[in-house]
Design a protein around this motif. Structure first.
Motif, mmCIF file in Angstrom:
data_model
loop_
_atom_site.group_PDB
_atom_site.id
_atom_site.type_symbol
_atom_site.label_atom_id
_atom_site.label_comp_id
_atom_site.label_asym_id
_atom_site.label_seq_id
_atom_site.Cartn_x
_atom_site.Cartn_y
_atom_site.Cartn_z
ATOM 1 N N PRO A 1 0.823 -1.207 0.000
ATOM 2 C CA PRO A 1 0.000 0.000 0.000
ATOM 3 C C PRO A 1 0.864 1.268 0.000
ATOM 4 O O PRO A 1 1.873 1.356 0.699
ATOM 5 N N GLY A 2 0.418 2.225 -0.799
ATOM 6 C CA GLY A 2 1.117 3.503 -0.860
ATOM 7 C C GLY A 2 2.319 3.532 -1.771
ATOM 8 O O GLY A 2 2.994 4.559 -1.868
ATOM 9 N N VAL A 3 2.624 2.415 -2.447
ATOM 10 C CA VAL A 3 3.799 2.331 -3.316
ATOM 11 C C VAL A 3 3.352 2.016 -4.731
ATOM 12 O O VAL A 3 2.436 1.217 -4.942
ATOM 13 N N SER A 4 3.992 2.659 -5.712
ATOM 14 C CA SER A 4 3.718 2.350 -7.118
ATOM 15 C C SER A 4 5.043 2.208 -7.853
ATOM 16 O O SER A 4 6.103 2.504 -7.311
ATOM 17 N N TRP A 5 4.982 1.748 -9.105
ATOM 18 C CA TRP A 5 6.212 1.523 -9.863
ATOM 19 C C TRP A 5 5.971 1.845 -11.329
ATOM 20 O O TRP A 5 4.838 1.812 -11.832
ATOM 21 N N LEU A 6 7.064 2.140 -12.009
ATOM 22 C CA LEU A 6 7.011 2.492 -13.429
ATOM 23 C C LEU A 6 8.150 1.782 -14.132
ATOM 24 O O LEU A 6 9.304 1.884 -13.744
ATOM 25 N N GLY A 7 7.833 1.096 -15.212
ATOM 26 C CA GLY A 7 8.864 0.402 -15.969
ATOM 27 C C GLY A 7 8.627 -1.104 -15.928
ATOM 28 O O GLY A 7 7.562 -1.566 -15.518
ATOM 29 N N PRO A 8 9.644 -1.858 -16.397
ATOM 30 C CA PRO A 8 11.007 -1.421 -16.691
ATOM 31 C C PRO A 8 11.121 -0.668 -18.021
ATOM 32 O O PRO A 8 10.347 -0.895 -18.949
ATOM 33 N N LEU A 9 12.120 0.188 -18.080
ATOM 34 C CA LEU A 9 12.422 0.978 -19.265
ATOM 35 C C LEU A 9 13.926 0.961 -19.504
ATOM 36 O O LEU A 9 14.703 0.889 -18.550
ATOM 37 N N PRO A 10 14.350 1.062 -20.767
ATOM 38 C CA PRO A 10 15.785 1.227 -21.006
ATOM 39 C C PRO A 10 16.262 2.540 -20.376
ATOM 40 O O PRO A 10 15.524 3.522 -20.329
ATOM 41 N N SER A 11 17.474 2.556 -19.889
ATOM 42 C CA SER A 11 18.048 3.801 -19.367
ATOM 43 C C SER A 11 18.178 4.811 -20.499
ATOM 44 O O SER A 11 18.293 4.424 -21.673
ATOM 45 N N PRO A 12 18.141 6.113 -20.188
ATOM 46 C CA PRO A 12 18.299 7.120 -21.250
ATOM 47 C C PRO A 12 19.523 6.866 -22.120
ATOM 48 O O PRO A 12 19.478 7.086 -23.338
ATOM 49 N N MET A 13 20.652 6.459 -21.542
ATOM 50 C CA MET A 13 21.775 5.943 -22.323
ATOM 51 C C MET A 13 21.798 4.436 -22.095
ATOM 52 O O MET A 13 22.334 3.949 -21.106
ATOM 53 N N GLU A 14 21.198 3.689 -23.016
ATOM 54 C CA GLU A 14 20.982 2.259 -22.767
ATOM 55 C C GLU A 14 22.300 1.495 -22.682
ATOM 56 O O GLU A 14 22.495 0.655 -21.801
ATOM 57 N N LYS A 15 23.223 1.773 -23.592
ATOM 58 C CA LYS A 15 24.490 1.044 -23.607
ATOM 59 C C LYS A 15 25.595 1.946 -23.080
ATOM 60 O O LYS A 15 25.810 3.059 -23.567
ATOM 61 N N ARG A 16 26.293 1.465 -22.065
ATOM 62 C CA ARG A 16 27.398 2.229 -21.495
ATOM 63 C C ARG A 16 28.486 1.263 -21.057
ATOM 64 O O ARG A 16 28.221 0.286 -20.365
ATOM 65 N N ALA A 17 29.722 1.550 -21.490
ATOM 66 C CA ALA A 17 30.879 0.716 -21.150
ATOM 67 C C ALA A 17 30.635 -0.748 -21.512
ATOM 68 O O ALA A 17 31.040 -1.661 -20.794
ATOM 69 N N GLY A 18 29.958 -0.970 -22.642
ATOM 70 C CA GLY A 18 29.755 -2.318 -23.144
ATOM 71 C C GLY A 18 28.635 -3.098 -22.493
ATOM 72 O O GLY A 18 28.467 -4.286 -22.779
ATOM 73 N N ARG A 19 27.843 -2.467 -21.645
ATOM 74 C CA ARG A 19 26.755 -3.160 -20.963
ATOM 75 C C ARG A 19 25.446 -2.430 -21.240
ATOM 76 O O ARG A 19 25.415 -1.201 -21.314
#
Length: 734
Positions: free
Chosen positions: A669-687
Motif C-alpha cells: 500500500p502507498g507504493v507504485s512503480w514504473l517500468g522497466p524501461l531502457p536507461s536514457p543511455m541504454e548502452k554504457r561501457a559495453g553493458r
C-alpha cells in the motif's frame, strides 16, 4: 555459548546484506563495537568491524569459528559514527560490511595499524664534536643544527634549512650521523587565541545571520544559508568556526570539488593557528590515513574535504558546514550511493551539533525543507564589500552568423572589456575540441563502440575520447565507413573555443580551465595565480569555473549555450541549468568593477529563462516547486531507482520485468512503480542498462518493500545473471 560467555557480531566487506557471528579470539581482552577483527571467511581472511556483542547466535555453536585477532586496542569508529554507518546501510539498502568499509581509509580496510606513519630522521652519533669539522664549515653547521635536535630531523626539515642531500650523505659517510626511524609527530592545537589573522568586518546582513546562528552553537539544528554569490558566506563560516574553536570543538567543512579544496584549506590556514587537514581523492592512502587519524584523535581543529569526508570521525565534534549544498557531486553515483549532504544532517542530529547548508542556489529539496520550517532559512541578498550584483542580458542568436559558436555582438563586447584592462570569463560546459566528428561524404559519425554516445574530438593530444566510459582512440583522419579524409568537427568544445578566442584576441592570454587542462598537479593553481595577477585575459572553461572562485577583475561572463537544460529529459534539468547559470554569473563583478552577464540563446523569450534573470532564484524555485507538486515529483514524492545491466541486450529489461511481477504478487500500500524501461543511455561501457522506478508519497512504506526486495534478489538465482543496484533518492535518471 562461547568460552567467554559472549559472541562478536561482525560486519564484513561482502555483498551479503547480513552480519556474521564469531567467537572471540584466543587472546581476547575487551573487544567492543567499532574495533576491527581479522577473521576467517571461507578460505580467505577478511578485516571486519565489530558491531555488537551478543549472547547467542542463529548458527550452531559447533559451527562458529573464532576470530583470529583484534587489530585495535580502542574502537577506530566512535559509537555515533558506527551507528550512522549502520543506519546508512539500512536506509540505502546496501550491504553493511561494504558500508563500514567505506567509512574506513583504505589502509585500515587492509589491516594496517591505526597509527601515524614513520619517518626517517638523522641523529648525531655519540662522541662527535663540531670541532672535528673545522675545515668543512657547511658540514659543521649541519652537525650543530642536528645537535640542537637530539631526537633528529627529517630530510624535509634539513632541505628547508638549505642543507643538501649530498651534504647529509657526506656526514653520514664520515660516521658523524646515523639514520633512524621514528613515528611522525602529529600536529597539535596551540594554546591561547586560535586566530592568527583578524576576521573581516561584516555588513549588517552578515552580522544578523551570524548572531542568529550563534544562538544555536550547541545541540542539533539545521540551517539553510541562502546567500547570493559574493555575499560573504565563507566569512560567516569562518567566524562560526572560530566560536567552536574557542570552546575546543572541531568543525567539518564539505566542499563539492577537489579543485576547491586547496584554496579553501589555504584560506582557513591563513585565518587560524589550529591544524587544518584536507581529505579528498587527491591524497595517497598514507596521507589520507594520517589526516583521518588527526581528525579522529582531536588533533585537527578543522577538517575540510569532499564528499567522503562526511564519514570522518571527530573527537570533539562542534559543527558541520556544507558549502554549495546543491551540488550533485555530494551524491555518490556508484556502489554505496549515499548523499553526503543528507548524511551530514543525520550525523549532526545523532551527535547533537549544528549543521549549516550554504548555497546561492539551494537544491529544491533543501529549499522545500526551509519553506516548510524544517530548516531555519537565513538569507544574504547583498554582496559583501559594496559590490553590486551583475546585470543580465539574453542575446538572441537566431539567424545570426556564428564564429565557432561566438556571435559578432559577443565578440565585440569581449574586446571592449579587454580594452579596459578587465577580464572576461567564457563558459561552455563541453570539454574537448568538438562534440563529434562527421564524414562530409557519407555522413558517418564517430560513435563510441561501447556506449550509446558519440566520441568527443580532442586536439591536444589528438584523439577521440568517450567521456562516459573513458575509451580513447587514435585520430586516423579517415572515415570509418567510406575511408574519406573529408572529416568535419561538429560543434564546439572548450578546446575549440580557446583556439577561436586566441585567434580573435591574439594580444591577450586565453586560459582554459577544464578537467583536461588541470590534470597535472598544481595546474589549476598556476592558472588561478595568473588570473589573480589582475592583467586582462580570457578565461574559458566548464563548470569547474562556476564554483567558489573569486575573480575580482572579471567584469564580463559570457554563457555560450544557455539553452542546454531547457528541454532536458531529466525533470531536474531546469533546476540544474538555473543553478549553473547563476553560479557562473556570480563570478562577475565581485569587487568594485560592475559585472555583466551575456547569455547566448535561441530561446530568448523562454519564460523560465526570463524568470531567472528578471526575478531572484527563490521566485524561480517557487515556480519549479509548484510544477513539481502538480507532477508529483520530488520533493513531494520519494523515488528509488532499481537499476540493472547486462552484457546481452534485453537481458536487464527481462530481469526487471521479473522483478516487477514478483513485487506485484504482494500488496504494498502507498507504493507504485514504473517500468522497466531502457536507461536514457541504454548502452554504457559495453553493458546494456535498464531501470525500474519505485515511488511513494511517504518514505515509510518504501523501506519494507526495499528491505524485502534486496533480501529476495540476493538469494534469487536470476539476479546473478545481471548487475543490479538500488539507488535511494536518485538525482540522475541515466
Amino acid at each position: 555459548m562461547s568460552r567467554s560467555g559472549w559472541l562478536l557480531r561482525v560486519a564484513l566487506p561482502s555483498p551479503l546484506r547480513r552480519y556474521f557471528d564469531y567467537l572471540p579470539p584466543e587472546t581476547a581482552a575487551s573487544i567492543g563495537p567499532g574495533q576491527r577483527l581479522r577473521v576467517p571467511f571461507g578460505r580467505r581472511q577478511l578485516i571486519g568491524v565489530v558491531v555488537d556483542r551478543v549472547d547467542q547466535s542463529d548458527v550452531p555453536e559447533n559451527k562458529l569459528r573464532a576470530a583470529l585477532e583484534c587489530l585495535d586496542e580502542q574502537p577506530v569508529l566512535p559509537l555515533p559514527l558506527l551507528e550512522l554507518a549502520l543506519w546508512s546501510a539500512s536506509y540505502y539498502h546496501y550491504p553493511p560490511g561494504e558500508v563500514l568499509a567505506t567509512f574506513l581509509p583504505v589502509l585500515l580496510r587492509q589491516g594496517e595499524a591505526a597509527e601515524f606513519r614513520s619517518e626517517h630522521c638523522w641523529v648525531v652519533n655519540d662522541g662527535v664534536e663540531p670541532d672535528q669539522l673545522k675545515n668543512a664549515p657547511r658540514q659543521q653547521a649541519l652537525l650543530q643544527l642536528l645537535m640542537q635536535h637530539p631526537h633528529g630531523l627529517a630530510d624535509e626539515a634539513l632541505r628547508a634549512q638549505q642543507f643538501s642531500s649530498a651534504l647529509v650523505r657526506a656526514l653520514h659517510d664520515r660516521g658523524f650521523i646515523s639514520r633512524q626511524e621514528r613515528p611522525m609527530e602529529p600536529l597539535h592545537w596551540p594554546e591561547g587565541d586560535p586566530l592568527q589573522q583578524s576576521p573581516l568586518p561584516l555588513n549588517e546582513q552578515q552580522q544578523q545571520v551570524l548572531d542568529q546562528l550563534n544562538e544555536n552553537q550547541t545541540g542539533f539544528s539545521c540551517s539553510l544559508l541562502q546567500g547570493v554569490t559574493g555575499s560573504g558566506k565563507t566569512e560567516v563560516y569562518l567566524q562560526l568556526i572560530e566560536a567552536q574553536l574557542r570552546q575546543g570543538r572541531q568543525s567539518l567543512v564539505l566542499v563539492p570539488e577537489i579543485g576547491l579544496t586547496p584554496q579553501t584549506v589555504s584560506r582557513f590556514r591563513a585565518r587560524f593557528r589550529v591544524p587544518v587537514v584536507a581529505l579528498h581523492s587527491g591524497l595517497n592512502d598514507r596521507e589520507r590515513l594520517d589526516a583521518w587519524l588527526q581528525a579522529g584523535r582531536g588533533m585537527a581543529g578543522i577538517v575540510i574535504g569532499t564528499r567522503s569526508a562526511v564519514l570522518t570521525p571527530l573527537a570533539r565534534p562542534g559543527m558541520i558546514v556544507i558549502d554549495e549544498e546543491h551540488d550533485g557531486s555530494f551524491k555518490q553515483q556508484e556502489g554505496f550511493r549515499y548523499s553526503a549532504r543528507d548524511l551530514a544532517v543525520m550525523r549532526a542530529q545523532r551527535e547533537q551539533i549544528p549543521v549549516l547548508l550554504g548555497s546561492a542556489t539551494p537544491s529544491l529539496e533543501s529549499l522545500h525543507n526551509a519553506i516548510e520550517g524544517r530548516y531555519r532559512w537565513l538569507k544574504l541578498s547583498q554582496r559583501a564589500g559594496g559590490a553590486r550584483a551583475p546585470s543580465f542580458e539574453l542575446l538572441d542568436i537566431c539567424h545570426q552568423p556564428l564564429d565557432e559558436g561566438l556571435s559578432e555582438p559577443l565578440i565585440q563586447r569581449i574586446g571592449l572589456h579587454l580594452a579596459r584592462n578587465e577580464q572576461v570569463l567564457v563558459f561552455l560546459n563541453r570539454r574537448g575540441f568538438a562534440p563529434s566528428l562527421m564524414c562530409h561524404d557519407c555522413g558517418w559519425v564517430a560513435d563510441c563502440p561501447q556506449c550509446d554516445a558519440r566520441l568527443t574530438l580532442h586536439r591536444s593530444p589528438a584523439r577521440l575520447h568517450c567521456h562516459h566510459c573513458d575509451l580513447q582512440l587514435p585520430l586516423t583522419g579517415r572515415c570509418g565507413e567510406c575511408n574519406s579524409t573529408d572529416l568535419n568537427a561538429q560543434g564546439a568544445g572548450t578546446e575549440r573555443t580557446e583556439a577561436t578566442l586566441q585567434r580573435l584576441f591574439e594580444n591577450y592570454p586565453v586560459l582554459r580551465v577544464d578537467r583536461d587542462s588541470t590534470q597535472r598537479k598544481h595546474a589549476l593553481q598556476k592558472i588561478l595565480e595568473q588570473v589573480n595577477e589582475g592583467g586582462p585575459c580570457i578565461l574559458v572553461g566548464t563548470q569547474m569555473l562556476a564554483k567558489g572562485h573569486h575573480f575580482p577583475k572579471v567584469t564580463l561572463v559570457a554563457i555560450l549555450d544557455a539553452d542546454g537544460g531547457l528541454f532536458s529529459a531529466d525533470f531536474r534539468g531546469m533546476e540544474k541549468t538555473a543553478q549553473l547559470v547563476l553560479q557562473v554569473a556570480g563570478r562577475a563583478g565581485r569587487a568594485e568593477h560592475p559585472g555583466h552577464v551575456i547569455m547566448q540563446t535561441h530561446h530568448a523569450e523562454h519564460p523560465r529563462l526570463r524568470s531567472l534573470i528578471e526575478q531572484d532564484y527563490t521566485e524561480f524555485a517557487r515556480q519549479e516547486l509548484s510544477d513539481r507538486r502538480l507532477a508529483k515529483l520530488p520533493p513531494y514524492r520519494y523515488l528509488v531507482m532499481l537499476r540493472a545491466e547486462a552484457v546481452a541486450q534485453g537481458r536487464a529489461e527481462i530481469f526487471l520485468q521479473w522483478v516487477r511481477e514478483l513485487i506485484e504478487q504482494h500488496d504494498w500500500p502507498g507504493v507504485s512503480w514504473l517500468g522497466p524501461l531502457p536507461s536514457p543511455m541504454e548502452k554504457r561501457a559495453g553493458r546494456y542498462r535498464a531501470q525500474l522506478l519505485i515511488e511513494a508519497d511517504q518514505r515509510k512504506p518504501l523501506h519494507p518493500l526495499l528491505s524485502w526486495l534486496s533480501r529476495t534478489l540476493e538469494e534469487w538465482p536470476q539476479a546473478r545473471k545481471v548487475r543490479w543496484s538500488l539507488d535511494v533518492d536518485p538525482i540522475d535518471n541515466f
